[in-house]
Design a protein around this motif. Structure first.
Motif, PDB file in Angstrom:
ATOM      1  N   UNK A 161       2.424 -34.658  29.266  1.00 63.30           N
ATOM      2  CA  UNK A 161       3.314 -35.665  29.565  1.00 63.30           C
ATOM      3  C   UNK A 161       2.343 -37.283  29.641  1.00 63.30           C
ATOM      4  N   UNK A 162       1.189 -36.978  30.057  1.00 63.31           N
ATOM      5  CA  UNK A 162       0.519 -38.253  30.190  1.00 63.31           C
ATOM      6  C   UNK A 162       0.477 -39.158  28.618  1.00 63.31           C
ATOM      7  N   UNK A 163       0.184 -38.287  27.366  1.00 61.66           N
ATOM      8  CA  UNK A 163       0.074 -38.632  25.970  1.00 61.66           C
ATOM      9  C   UNK A 163       1.443 -38.972  25.658  1.00 61.66           C
ATOM     10  N   UNK A 164       2.427 -38.447  26.110  1.00 66.39           N
ATOM     11  CA  UNK A 164       3.730 -38.859  25.825  1.00 66.39           C
ATOM     12  C   UNK A 164       4.099 -40.252  26.224  1.00 66.39           C
ATOM     13  N   UNK A 178       4.918 -32.807  21.222  1.00 61.84           N
ATOM     14  CA  UNK A 178       3.506 -32.373  21.036  1.00 61.84           C
ATOM     15  C   UNK A 178       2.982 -31.270  21.881  1.00 61.84           C
ATOM     16  N   UNK A 179       1.704 -30.842  21.676  1.00 56.46           N
ATOM     17  CA  UNK A 179       1.420 -29.971  22.668  1.00 56.46           C
ATOM     18  C   UNK A 179      -0.089 -29.923  22.689  1.00 56.46           C
ATOM     19  N   UNK A 180      -0.867 -29.740  23.842  1.00 55.93           N
ATOM     20  CA  UNK A 180      -2.301 -29.755  23.987  1.00 55.93           C
ATOM     21  C   UNK A 180      -2.649 -28.215  24.530  1.00 55.93           C
ATOM     22  N   UNK A 181      -3.422 -27.751  23.819  1.00 62.46           N
ATOM     23  CA  UNK A 181      -3.956 -26.394  24.108  1.00 62.46           C
ATOM     24  C   UNK A 181      -5.366 -26.323  24.384  1.00 62.46           C
ATOM     25  N   UNK A 182      -5.855 -25.200  25.021  1.00 59.96           N
ATOM     26  CA  UNK A 182      -7.348 -24.923  24.963  1.00 59.96           C
ATOM     27  C   UNK A 182      -7.893 -24.432  23.494  1.00 59.96           C
ATOM     28  N   UNK A 183      -9.144 -24.532  23.226  1.00 64.02           N
ATOM     29  CA  UNK A 183      -9.436 -23.940  21.989  1.00 64.02           C
ATOM     30  C   UNK A 183     -10.239 -22.674  22.362  1.00 64.02           C
ATOM     31  N   UNK A 212       0.761 -32.697  17.155  1.00 65.97           N
ATOM     32  CA  UNK A 212       1.592 -33.793  17.395  1.00 65.97           C
ATOM     33  C   UNK A 212       1.549 -34.607  15.887  1.00 65.97           C
ATOM     34  N   UNK A 213       2.481 -35.436  15.801  1.00 56.48           N
ATOM     35  CA  UNK A 213       2.422 -36.097  14.585  1.00 56.48           C
ATOM     36  C   UNK A 213       1.066 -36.896  14.573  1.00 56.48           C
ATOM     37  N   UNK A 214       0.662 -37.420  13.083  1.00 55.57           N
ATOM     38  CA  UNK A 214      -0.787 -37.871  13.269  1.00 55.57           C
ATOM     39  C   UNK A 214      -0.778 -39.234  13.776  1.00 55.57           C
ATOM     40  N   UNK A 215       0.174 -40.085  13.938  1.00 54.22           N
ATOM     41  CA  UNK A 215      -0.044 -41.288  14.659  1.00 54.22           C
ATOM     42  C   UNK A 215      -0.231 -41.048  16.162  1.00 54.22           C
ATOM     43  N   UNK A 216       0.372 -39.745  16.807  1.00 52.98           N
ATOM     44  CA  UNK A 216       0.292 -39.457  18.171  1.00 52.98           C
ATOM     45  C   UNK A 216      -1.156 -39.217  18.458  1.00 52.98           C
ATOM     46  N   UNK A 217      -1.769 -38.421  17.580  1.00 53.35           N
ATOM     47  CA  UNK A 217      -2.928 -37.803  17.850  1.00 53.35           C
ATOM     48  C   UNK A 217      -4.076 -39.126  17.598  1.00 53.35           C
ATOM     49  N   UNK A 218      -3.592 -40.178  16.741  1.00 54.87           N
ATOM     50  CA  UNK A 218      -4.565 -41.364  16.757  1.00 54.87           C
ATOM     51  C   UNK A 218      -4.341 -42.141  17.914  1.00 54.87           C
ATOM     52  N   UNK A 219      -3.230 -42.167  18.478  1.00 57.14           N
ATOM     53  CA  UNK A 219      -3.497 -42.666  20.193  1.00 57.14           C
ATOM     54  C   UNK A 219      -4.120 -42.115  20.973  1.00 57.14           C
ATOM     55  N   UNK A 220      -4.173 -40.721  20.951  1.00 59.12           N
ATOM     56  CA  UNK A 220      -5.166 -39.858  21.882  1.00 59.12           C
ATOM     57  C   UNK A 220      -6.772 -40.357  21.496  1.00 59.12           C
TER      58      UNK A 220
END
Length: 249
Positions: A161-164, A178-183, A212-220
């Motif tokens: 939610x925060x990254x969105x 997008x999704x964020x998961x544990x490794x 997530x799309x690459x541009x969203x990963x770049x934001x992270x």
């Protein structure tokens, strides 16, 4: 893009064990006034929330912890990382520090030895990131703060939610998948920090997978994941990237 700022002092650098607030002030005090005013007073709005879209790492260098004295002693040479959505803001930090003969970090006098610009290219819609400063997420109930940990599903839902919201601020698009998961196999380390002496923040070091799309990963990578990024939490990097300086001042 990240900045790696390397500092030197004539003797060991002594700080309180919990020094996020000190490091935050050190960075913000070395911003040109327009940027400093924007970060302090305005920020980037999403609904009734304000995002600073800047984050920084913990201090890296040889250290020893004196628990009884509540101090941490760093070697005279150490470095930190700073990243932000606005590259002009990063440039301002570098220029302000370069122009000063000495800098004051708490009760220590330090000098800026070098500035390195680090780029982390993202070309695929999936990346594993590692924490450069620990990640924290929370909810507030009746003026009480509840922190979540990487072994709870809610931890990842709040990260997403925060990254969105950050993506909506930067791109104008609030409908991002997008999704964020544990490794798998990661052992997450709990970090408890006292911010301004009496405010407790629970955070976690480890690795996470972002799809997530690459541009969203770049934001992270630029703005951090989770909450309290501007206080020195949630800075992440791509572990397989070999960090070589692109530019040196």
């Amino acid at each position: 893009m990240k900045l790696k700022l390397t500092f030197e002092a004539e003797k060991e650098v002594e700080l309180p064990i919990h020094h996020n607030y000190i490091l935050q002030g050190f960075i913000y005090n070395n911003l040109a006034k327009p940027f400093a005013n924007f970060i302090h007073n305005t920020g980037y709005a999403f609904g009734n929330q304000i995002f600073k879209l800047i984050t920084f790492s913990k201090i890296y260098g040889r250290k020893k912890i004196l628990k009884r004295e509540k101090k941490i002693i760093f070697s005279p040479s150490f470095h930190i990382y700073v990243s932000a959505i606005d590259t002009n803001l990063l440039q301002s930090i570098a220029v302000e520090m370069i122009q000063k003969e000495t800098l004051r970090l708490y009760r220590n006098t330090v000098t800026l030895k070098s500035v390195e610009t680090i780029k982390e290219p993202v070309t695929t819609p999936k990346a594993i990131v590692k924490t450069i400063s620990p990640v924290t997420v929370h909810e507030s109930f009746n003026r009480k703060t509840m922190y979540y940990n990487p072994y709870q599903e809610k931890f990842y839902r709040l990260l997403e939610q925060n990254l969105k919201k950050k993506a909506a601020v930067v791109t104008g698009n609030a409908d991002v998948k997008l999704s964020i998961r544990p490794v798998e196999g990661t052992k997450y380390k709990k970090i408890v920090t006292y911010y301004k002496k009496n405010f407790v923040i629970e955070a976690w070091d480890g690795q996470f997978e972002i799809e997530a799309p690459p541009e969203i990963i770049k934001i992270a990578l630029r703005a951090g994941i989770g909450a309290r990024n501007s206080q020195g939490f949630g800075m992440v990097s791509i572990p397989e990237v070999k960090w070589k300086p692109e530019e040196r001042n």
